[in-house]
Structures are given as structure tokens and as C-alpha cells.
Design a protein around this motif. Structure first.
Motif, PDB file in Angstrom:
ATOM      1  N   GLU A 128     -44.134  23.265-124.723  1.00  0.00           N
ATOM      2  CA  GLU A 128     -44.401  24.544-124.871  1.00  0.00           C
ATOM      3  C   GLU A 128     -45.423  24.297-126.950  1.00  0.00           C
ATOM      4  O   GLU A 128     -46.076  25.131-126.405  1.00  0.00           O
ATOM      5  CB  GLU A 128     -43.163  24.931-124.828  1.00  0.00           C
ATOM      6  N   LEU A 129     -44.634  23.248-127.688  1.00  0.00           N
ATOM      7  CA  LEU A 129     -44.960  23.558-128.542  1.00  0.00           C
ATOM      8  C   LEU A 129     -46.996  22.896-129.043  1.00  0.00           C
ATOM      9  O   LEU A 129     -47.478  23.957-129.462  1.00  0.00           O
ATOM     10  CB  LEU A 129     -44.266  23.098-130.166  1.00  0.00           C
ATOM     11  N   PHE A 130     -46.732  22.242-128.050  1.00  0.00           N
ATOM     12  CA  PHE A 130     -48.265  21.371-127.967  1.00  0.00           C
ATOM     13  C   PHE A 130     -48.776  22.367-127.112  1.00  0.00           C
ATOM     14  O   PHE A 130     -50.566  23.850-127.356  1.00  0.00           O
ATOM     15  CB  PHE A 130     -48.072  20.064-126.686  1.00  0.00           C
ATOM     16  N   TYR A 131     -48.884  23.630-125.631  1.00  0.00           N
ATOM     17  CA  TYR A 131     -49.134  24.449-125.270  1.00  0.00           C
ATOM     18  C   TYR A 131     -50.155  25.737-126.123  1.00  0.00           C
ATOM     19  O   TYR A 131     -50.770  25.632-126.723  1.00  0.00           O
ATOM     20  CB  TYR A 131     -48.768  24.979-124.019  1.00  0.00           C
ATOM     21  N   ARG A 132     -49.160  25.856-126.899  1.00  0.00           N
ATOM     22  CA  ARG A 132     -49.153  26.995-128.551  1.00  0.00           C
ATOM     23  C   ARG A 132     -49.928  26.480-128.849  1.00  0.00           C
ATOM     24  O   ARG A 132     -51.289  27.045-129.448  1.00  0.00           O
ATOM     25  CB  ARG A 132     -48.328  27.279-128.867  1.00  0.00           C
ATOM     26  N   PHE A 133     -50.721  25.198-129.578  1.00  0.00           N
ATOM     27  CA  PHE A 133     -51.245  24.503-130.840  1.00  0.00           C
ATOM     28  C   PHE A 133     -53.051  24.840-129.519  1.00  0.00           C
ATOM     29  O   PHE A 133     -53.576  24.698-130.467  1.00  0.00           O
ATOM     30  CB  PHE A 133     -50.706  23.419-130.788  1.00  0.00           C
ATOM     31  N   VAL A 134     -52.407  23.744-128.831  1.00  0.00           N
ATOM     32  CA  VAL A 134     -53.759  23.553-128.056  1.00  0.00           C
ATOM     33  C   VAL A 134     -54.582  24.752-126.942  1.00  0.00           C
ATOM     34  O   VAL A 134     -56.115  25.038-127.657  1.00  0.00           O
ATOM     35  CB  VAL A 134     -53.539  22.606-126.620  1.00  0.00           C
ATOM     36  N   SER A 135     -53.514  26.079-127.248  1.00  0.00           N
ATOM     37  CA  SER A 135     -54.676  27.494-126.466  1.00  0.00           C
ATOM     38  C   SER A 135     -54.698  28.472-127.865  1.00  0.00           C
ATOM     39  O   SER A 135     -55.821  28.359-127.407  1.00  0.00           O
ATOM     40  CB  SER A 135     -52.627  28.532-125.910  1.00  0.00           C
ATOM     41  N   LYS A 136     -54.212  27.683-128.638  1.00  0.00           N
ATOM     42  CA  LYS A 136     -54.675  28.433-130.226  1.00  0.00           C
ATOM     43  C   LYS A 136     -56.416  27.910-130.263  1.00  0.00           C
ATOM     44  O   LYS A 136     -57.366  29.040-131.028  1.00  0.00           O
ATOM     45  CB  LYS A 136     -54.496  28.541-130.884  1.00  0.00           C
ATOM     46  N   THR A 137     -56.605  26.729-130.173  1.00  0.00           N
ATOM     47  CA  THR A 137     -57.628  26.185-130.265  1.00  0.00           C
ATOM     48  C   THR A 137     -58.464  26.542-129.074  1.00  0.00           C
ATOM     49  O   THR A 137     -59.332  26.440-129.068  1.00  0.00           O
ATOM     50  CB  THR A 137     -57.490  24.415-130.550  1.00  0.00           C
ATOM     51  N   GLY A 138     -58.266  26.222-127.812  1.00  0.00           N
ATOM     52  CA  GLY A 138     -58.985  27.272-127.125  1.00  0.00           C
ATOM     53  C   GLY A 138     -59.641  28.150-127.066  1.00  0.00           C
ATOM     54  O   GLY A 138     -60.960  28.430-126.626  1.00  0.00           O
ATOM     55  N   LYS A 139     -58.527  29.174-127.575  1.00  0.00           N
ATOM     56  CA  LYS A 139     -58.462  30.650-127.301  1.00  0.00           C
ATOM     57  C   LYS A 139     -60.594  31.055-128.561  1.00  0.00           C
ATOM     58  O   LYS A 139     -61.435  31.007-128.727  1.00  0.00           O
ATOM     59  CB  LYS A 139     -57.916  31.634-128.144  1.00  0.00           C
ATOM     60  N   GLU A 140     -60.339  29.856-130.206  1.00  0.00           N
ATOM     61  CA  GLU A 140     -60.710  29.905-131.105  1.00  0.00           C
ATOM     62  C   GLU A 140     -62.494  29.110-130.600  1.00  0.00           C
ATOM     63  O   GLU A 140     -63.687  29.323-131.387  1.00  0.00           O
ATOM     64  CB  GLU A 140     -60.392  29.127-132.450  1.00  0.00           C
ATOM     65  N   THR A 141     -62.329  28.285-130.081  1.00  0.00           N
ATOM     66  CA  THR A 141     -63.102  27.712-129.880  1.00  0.00           C
ATOM     67  C   THR A 141     -64.557  28.100-128.536  1.00  0.00           C
ATOM     68  O   THR A 141     -65.377  27.811-128.325  1.00  0.00           O
ATOM     69  CB  THR A 141     -63.550  26.129-129.540  1.00  0.00           C
ATOM     70  N   LYS A 142     -63.533  28.953-127.709  1.00  0.00           N
ATOM     71  CA  LYS A 142     -63.565  29.612-126.608  1.00  0.00           C
ATOM     72  C   LYS A 142     -64.109  28.117-125.176  1.00  0.00           C
ATOM     73  O   LYS A 142     -65.497  28.406-124.581  1.00  0.00           O
ATOM     74  CB  LYS A 142     -64.731  30.129-126.507  1.00  0.00           C
ATOM     75  N   SER A 143     -63.274  27.518-125.701  1.00  0.00           N
ATOM     76  CA  SER A 143     -63.871  26.316-124.933  1.00  0.00           C
ATOM     77  C   SER A 143     -63.133  26.159-123.059  1.00  0.00           C
ATOM     78  O   SER A 143     -61.782  26.600-123.209  1.00  0.00           O
ATOM     79  CB  SER A 143     -63.637  25.308-125.549  1.00  0.00           C
ATOM     80  N   THR A 144     -63.890  25.911-121.965  1.00  0.00           N
ATOM     81  CA  THR A 144     -63.265  26.137-120.929  1.00  0.00           C
ATOM     82  C   THR A 144     -61.999  24.823-120.694  1.00  0.00           C
ATOM     83  O   THR A 144     -60.991  24.986-120.648  1.00  0.00           O
ATOM     84  CB  THR A 144     -63.864  26.098-119.958  1.00  0.00           C
ATOM     85  N   SER A 145     -62.798  23.959-121.398  1.00  0.00           N
ATOM     86  CA  SER A 145     -61.731  22.470-121.244  1.00  0.00           C
ATOM     87  C   SER A 145     -61.034  22.171-122.252  1.00  0.00           C
ATOM     88  O   SER A 145     -59.567  22.116-121.432  1.00  0.00           O
ATOM     89  CB  SER A 145     -62.639  21.080-121.507  1.00  0.00           C
ATOM     90  N   ILE A 146     -61.126  22.763-123.070  1.00  0.00           N
ATOM     91  CA  ILE A 146     -59.673  22.793-123.844  1.00  0.00           C
ATOM     92  C   ILE A 146     -58.149  23.901-123.490  1.00  0.00           C
ATOM     93  O   ILE A 146     -57.478  23.354-123.507  1.00  0.00           O
ATOM     94  CB  ILE A 146     -59.665  23.719-125.336  1.00  0.00           C
ATOM     95  N   ASN A 147     -58.928  24.108-122.928  1.00  0.00           N
ATOM     96  CA  ASN A 147     -57.982  25.854-122.198  1.00  0.00           C
ATOM     97  C   ASN A 147     -57.225  24.912-121.590  1.00  0.00           C
ATOM     98  O   ASN A 147     -56.213  25.508-120.502  1.00  0.00           O
ATOM     99  CB  ASN A 147     -58.636  26.967-121.815  1.00  0.00           C
ATOM    100  N   ALA A 148     -58.035  24.305-120.035  1.00  0.00           N
ATOM    101  CA  ALA A 148     -57.279  23.874-119.182  1.00  0.00           C
ATOM    102  C   ALA A 148     -56.399  22.689-119.816  1.00  0.00           C
ATOM    103  O   ALA A 148     -55.156  22.217-119.294  1.00  0.00           O
ATOM    104  CB  ALA A 148     -58.950  22.899-118.345  1.00  0.00           C
TER     105      ALA A 148
END
Length: 291
Positions: A128-148
Motif C-alpha cells: 500500500e505504501l508502494f502504491y501511494r508513492f508510485v501513484s503520486k509520481t504518476g500524477k506528477e508526471t502524467k504517465s500512463t505507464s507509471i499509473n499502471a
């Protein structure tokens, strides 16, 4: 700004790869020693995540290469294409786990070991901590693959939770409920497939150039119409290329100005937009004379 986003995205993917590899080993060993197929299934899902995240990293690097002679619009479409490959792998892993779960349900076996619950509790928190960290990065970069990749971590947390519940039921109710653990693995397959759909849909929208940028277009129009010489803006389309964007906009100017003046105004619009939005790699303008 764009370079900083690229570094953030690569860092998130690398952390995900190393984290999933470590957890896959822990889950696999614990599942074998603890007689829990739900944990083994969870381990398989994590190994799939390792491979898919590695593919994402390769695709992400390629997608962010600058435009060249053969790819004048850049390489951004490689990112959603890699997402499709990951969805395929998720579907395959879910099918394998489902098949093995059904076999286990029909085959008598021992109860899982109690220590597996402690392993799963730790894994749920970490994922869950991983999800929150990577999801935050996905939103910042607007990356489809990072959100995936972020959804991979959330799916892993959910499948671990399903395994935790299944093992708890098996241990609490005892003999005759050994298969609760395997039913949990089967339920986890459904979660994996649903997660695959959630990943697939945005990537498909990106490939199909679906209009998803209403707020962004409003900001584009505002900057455009504040540019000297612009009377109004007409059509405005946005195309996403990986983490970058291409803008196509029609500009309304005074019909009595010279071609050079119209050309200069169009360049001013382009410069203003690319300054305001560093992740815009191209602005294509079309001049329309006012009535």
C-alpha cells in the motif's frame, strides 16, 4: 521540469522492480513452507509485476526519446503500447493462478501455517505504501505507464489481503476449510483481471486520441487569447505522446494584417504555450481571418 519528471518516473519504476522482486521471494518461500497456495499465487503475481515493470522501464525510456527523422512526433506512443503488453501478462498470470487454485480446491491438503498471516500483514502494508508513492509520481508526471505500475502495487495489496482473509478462515474454522486459502487465490484472480481492465482503458483512450483534456484546453485557450494580436481561438485539440503533449489550435486574427504579421503572432502563441507547459513538445497553429 520535464527532465525532473523523467527522473522521478524512472526512480519509481526501479523501486517497484526491486521491491516486487524482494517480496516475490519472501512470498514464495513463505507459501511453500507455510503450505499456502494463496501466498504462492501472490508470489507469482509479484514476479509478473517485476517483469512487467521492467518492460515499462524499457518502454518509458524509448517513449521519451526526442523526435527524429523517422518519428517526427516523438516516440511517446510506445508507452501505452507497453501497457497493452502488461495487460496481456496480467491476464496470463491470472489464468494460471485460477487453474492451479481450482486444482488445489479439488485436492485435499493440509491447513496453512499461522506464521503466514504475519508475513501477509507486513506485505499488505508495504504494498500500500508502494502504491501511494508510485501513484503520486504518476500524477506528477502524467504517465500512463507509471499509473499502471501504481495499480500493480494496489492489486498486490488487495490479493495479499484476500490471501490473509482466506488463511484466517482456514485457521479459525479448521479441518474441512483447508480450501479457503485456495478460494482466496481464486478471488484474487478476479481482482487481477479487473485491475488489468483499469490499466487497459486509459492506455486505449490515449492510443485512440480520445478527448480527455477539457481543463487543459481551457488553460491553453486562456494563454492563447491573452497573446497580443489574437482575437479568439477556434478549434483546439490535444494529443498525448507518453508524458508529453502536442497541441493543434486554430487562431483568429485581424483579416487585414500581412502574412508575416500572422506568422509572427502564431509563433508568439507557440512560444507562450511551450513556456507555460514544459511537457508540450509541439504546437501546430492555423490562422483564421476574422469576419
Amino acid at each position: 521540469m520535464q527532465e525532473a519528471n523523467l527522473k522521478k518516473a524512472k526512480k519509481a519504476l526501479l523501486i517497484g522492480i526491486l521491491g516486487n522482486l524482494f517480496l516475490a521471494i519472501i512470498k514464495g518461500i513463505s507459501g511453500i513452507l507455510g503450505n499456502s497456495f494463496a501466498l504462492i499465487a501472490d508470489s507469482i503475481e509479484s514476479l509478473t509485476d517485476v517483469f512487467s515493470s521492467f518492460l515499462l522501464l524499457l518502454g518509458f525510456n524509448y517513449a521519451n526519446k526526442p523526435p527524429d527523422k523517422d518519428h517526427p512526433y516523438g516516440h511517446g506512443r510506445a508507452e501505452p503500447l507497453m501497457t497493452f503488453v502488461i495487460v496481456l501478462f496480467l491476464g496470463i498470470s491470472a489464468s494460471v493462478i485460477a487453474y492451479e487454485s481450482i486444482i488445489k480446491i479439488m485436492t485435499p491438503h493440509e491447513l496453512p501455517k499461522p506464521f503466514t498471516l504475519y508475513i501477509l500483514a507486513g506485505i499488505i502494508i508495504i504494498k500500500e505504501l508502494f502504491y501511494r508513492f508510485v501513484s503520486k509520481t504518476g500524477k506528477e508526471t502524467k504517465s500512463t505507464s507509471i499509473n499502471a505500475d501504481a495499480w500493480h502495487h494496489r492489486a498486490d495489496a488487495i490479493t495479499s489481503l484476500a490471501a490473509f482473509i482466506g488463511i484466517s478462515i482456514a485457521l479459525l474454522l479448521g479441518k474441512g476449510y483447508e480450501a479457503a486459502d485456495d478460494w482466496a487465490a481464486l478471488i484474487a484472480c478476479g481482482i487481477i483481471l479487473y485491475n488489468a481492465y483499469l490499466i487497459f482503458r486509459p492506455a486505449l483512450r490515449e492510443i485512440m486520441d480520445e478527448n480527455l483534456y477539457t481543463d487543459f484546453i481551457k488553460d491553453i485557450r486562456k494563454i492563447t487569447e491573452n497573446t497580443p494580436g489574437i482575437i479568439a481561438s477556434e478549434k483546439c485539440f490535444v494529443r498525448k505522446q507518453g508524458t508529453q503533449y502536442i497541441i493543434d489550435i486554430h487562431l483568429i486574427v485581424n483579416g487585414n494584417i500581412t502574412v508575416k504579421e500572422g506568422h509572427d503572432i502564431a509563433h508568439s502563441v507557440k512560444d507562450n504555450l511551450m513556456t507555460a507547459f514544459p511537457n508540450v513538445i509541439e504546437v501546430m497553429t492555423h490562422i483564421e481571418p476574422s469576419a
